[in-house]
Motif scaffolding. Structure first.
Motif, PDB file in Angstrom:
ATOM      1  N   MET A   1       0.846  -1.176   0.000  1.00  0.00           N
ATOM      2  CA  MET A   1       0.000   0.000   0.000  1.00  0.00           C
ATOM      3  C   MET A   1       0.892   1.240   0.000  1.00  0.00           C
ATOM      4  N   ALA A   2       0.637   2.146  -0.889  1.00  0.00           N
ATOM      5  CA  ALA A   2       1.447   3.348  -1.027  1.00  0.00           C
ATOM      6  C   ALA A   2       0.809   4.512  -0.272  1.00  0.00           C
ATOM      7  N   ILE A   3       1.656   5.380   0.222  1.00  0.00           N
ATOM      8  CA  ILE A   3       1.197   6.580   0.915  1.00  0.00           C
ATOM      9  C   ILE A   3       1.279   7.748  -0.066  1.00  0.00           C
ATOM     10  N   ALA A   4       0.189   8.473  -0.185  1.00  0.00           N
ATOM     11  CA  ALA A   4       0.124   9.604  -1.109  1.00  0.00           C
ATOM     12  C   ALA A   4       0.062  10.909  -0.328  1.00  0.00           C
ATOM     13  N   ARG A   5       0.815  11.897  -0.800  1.00  0.00           N
ATOM     14  CA  ARG A   5       0.767  13.242  -0.230  1.00  0.00           C
ATOM     15  C   ARG A   5      -0.130  14.097  -1.106  1.00  0.00           C
ATOM     16  N   ILE A   6      -1.036  14.829  -0.502  1.00  0.00           N
ATOM     17  CA  ILE A   6      -1.953  15.715  -1.222  1.00  0.00           C
ATOM     18  C   ILE A   6      -1.686  17.131  -0.732  1.00  0.00           C
ATOM     19  N   PHE A   7      -1.361  18.030  -1.660  1.00  0.00           N
ATOM     20  CA  PHE A   7      -1.014  19.395  -1.291  1.00  0.00           C
ATOM     21  C   PHE A   7      -1.319  20.334  -2.448  1.00  0.00           C
ATOM     22  N   GLN A   8      -1.313  21.630  -2.148  1.00  0.00           N
ATOM     23  CA  GLN A   8      -1.446  22.655  -3.170  1.00  0.00           C
ATOM     24  C   GLN A   8      -0.056  23.192  -3.484  1.00  0.00           C
ATOM     25  N   ASP A  22      -4.326  26.737  -7.795  1.00  0.00           N
ATOM     26  CA  ASP A  22      -5.609  26.429  -7.169  1.00  0.00           C
ATOM     27  C   ASP A  22      -5.893  24.931  -7.179  1.00  0.00           C
ATOM     28  N   LEU A  23      -5.116  24.137  -7.931  1.00  0.00           N
ATOM     29  CA  LEU A  23      -5.326  22.690  -7.997  1.00  0.00           C
ATOM     30  C   LEU A  23      -4.593  21.992  -6.857  1.00  0.00           C
ATOM     31  N   TRP A  24      -5.109  20.832  -6.473  1.00  0.00           N
ATOM     32  CA  TRP A  24      -4.484  19.997  -5.455  1.00  0.00           C
ATOM     33  C   TRP A  24      -3.703  18.903  -6.157  1.00  0.00           C
ATOM     34  N   GLN A  25      -2.460  18.720  -5.754  1.00  0.00           N
ATOM     35  CA  GLN A  25      -1.567  17.759  -6.393  1.00  0.00           C
ATOM     36  C   GLN A  25      -1.389  16.539  -5.501  1.00  0.00           C
ATOM     37  N   LEU A  26      -1.383  15.361  -6.124  1.00  0.00           N
ATOM     38  CA  LEU A  26      -1.179  14.107  -5.411  1.00  0.00           C
ATOM     39  C   LEU A  26       0.135  13.509  -5.886  1.00  0.00           C
ATOM     40  N   GLU A  27       1.043  13.217  -4.944  1.00  0.00           N
ATOM     41  CA  GLU A  27       2.310  12.559  -5.228  1.00  0.00           C
ATOM     42  C   GLU A  27       2.473  11.403  -4.265  1.00  0.00           C
ATOM     43  N   PHE A  28       3.121  10.347  -4.717  1.00  0.00           N
ATOM     44  CA  PHE A  28       3.378   9.193  -3.864  1.00  0.00           C
ATOM     45  C   PHE A  28       4.736   9.329  -3.196  1.00  0.00           C
ATOM     46  N   GLU A  50       6.881   7.171  -8.277  1.00  0.00           N
ATOM     47  CA  GLU A  50       7.501   8.451  -7.984  1.00  0.00           C
ATOM     48  C   GLU A  50       7.342   9.425  -9.159  1.00  0.00           C
ATOM     49  N   GLN A  51       7.139   8.915 -10.358  1.00  0.00           N
ATOM     50  CA  GLN A  51       6.991   9.751 -11.549  1.00  0.00           C
ATOM     51  C   GLN A  51       5.560  10.230 -11.744  1.00  0.00           C
ATOM     52  N   LEU A  52       4.631   9.699 -10.994  1.00  0.00           N
ATOM     53  CA  LEU A  52       3.213   9.988 -11.185  1.00  0.00           C
ATOM     54  C   LEU A  52       2.775  11.194 -10.360  1.00  0.00           C
ATOM     55  N   ARG A  53       2.137  12.150 -11.032  1.00  0.00           N
ATOM     56  CA  ARG A  53       1.547  13.306 -10.364  1.00  0.00           C
ATOM     57  C   ARG A  53       0.137  13.490 -10.903  1.00  0.00           C
ATOM     58  N   LEU A  54      -0.824  13.513 -10.003  1.00  0.00           N
ATOM     59  CA  LEU A  54      -2.215  13.697 -10.390  1.00  0.00           C
ATOM     60  C   LEU A  54      -2.708  15.024  -9.825  1.00  0.00           C
ATOM     61  N   GLU A  60     -10.828  17.075  -1.268  1.00  0.00           N
ATOM     62  CA  GLU A  60     -11.772  15.980  -1.030  1.00  0.00           C
ATOM     63  C   GLU A  60     -11.803  15.020  -2.212  1.00  0.00           C
ATOM     64  N   ALA A  61     -11.698  15.546  -3.423  1.00  0.00           N
ATOM     65  CA  ALA A  61     -11.672  14.681  -4.607  1.00  0.00           C
ATOM     66  C   ALA A  61     -10.421  13.821  -4.621  1.00  0.00           C
ATOM     67  N   ALA A  62      -9.298  14.362  -4.196  1.00  0.00           N
ATOM     68  CA  ALA A  62      -8.064  13.591  -4.145  1.00  0.00           C
ATOM     69  C   ALA A  62      -8.137  12.499  -3.087  1.00  0.00           C
ATOM     70  N   VAL A  63      -8.707  12.817  -1.928  1.00  0.00           N
ATOM     71  CA  VAL A  63      -8.856  11.812  -0.862  1.00  0.00           C
ATOM     72  C   VAL A  63      -9.819  10.715  -1.304  1.00  0.00           C
ATOM     73  N   ALA A  64     -10.889  11.092  -1.983  1.00  0.00           N
ATOM     74  CA  ALA A  64     -11.840  10.094  -2.480  1.00  0.00           C
ATOM     75  C   ALA A  64     -11.180   9.171  -3.495  1.00  0.00           C
ATOM     76  N   TRP A  65     -10.309   9.697  -4.342  1.00  0.00           N
ATOM     77  CA  TRP A  65      -9.604   8.855  -5.316  1.00  0.00           C
ATOM     78  C   TRP A  65      -8.685   7.871  -4.600  1.00  0.00           C
ATOM     79  N   CYS A  66      -7.992   8.340  -3.555  1.00  0.00           N
ATOM     80  CA  CYS A  66      -7.102   7.460  -2.785  1.00  0.00           C
ATOM     81  C   CYS A  66      -7.887   6.339  -2.112  1.00  0.00           C
ATOM     82  N   GLU A  67      -9.022   6.670  -1.524  1.00  0.00           N
ATOM     83  CA  GLU A  67      -9.838   5.648  -0.861  1.00  0.00           C
ATOM     84  C   GLU A  67     -10.362   4.636  -1.870  1.00  0.00           C
TER      85      GLU A  67
END
Length: 93
Positions: A1-8, A22-28, A50-54, A60-67
């Motif tokens: 299971m990977a840990i994702a960081r969500i930040f602006q 204004d977008l929230w970025q997700l990085e592993f 490590e190369q993936l950035r969403l 909330e949308a980023a957290v929902a995608w992670c779940e």
């Protein structure tokens, strides 16, 4: 299971524009340490996450995608913007 960081993303200090801040970025988080390549000497690893950035419109949308995908997530709150108001004459005090 990977840990994702969500930040602006912060505003780039080298430019005046605020594009994509204004977008929230997700990085592993990296799952393995980087090691030098024997041929070129460049640092790398076998972790392709490590190369993936969403990018998401809201945290909330980023957290929902992670779940939904089964990843743990850590939301890093956006820092408060501090305005330093000063007059041009303050440069000559």
């Amino acid at each position: 299971m990977a840990i994702a960081r969500i930040f602006q993303r912060p505003k780039n200090a080298m430019q005046s524009g605020k594009a994509r801040t204004d977008l929230w970025q997700l990085e592993f988080e990296p799952s393995e340490a980087k090691h030098p390549d024997p041929l070129t000497g460049w640092a790398g690893s076998g972790d392709t996450r490590e190369q993936l950035r969403l990018f998401f419109p809201t945290a909330e949308a980023a957290v929902a995608w992670c779940e939904r995908e089964g990843h743990e997530s850590v939301v890093i709150p956006a820092p408060q913007k501090m305005l330093k108001l000063q007059a041009y004459a303050d440069n000559f005090r």
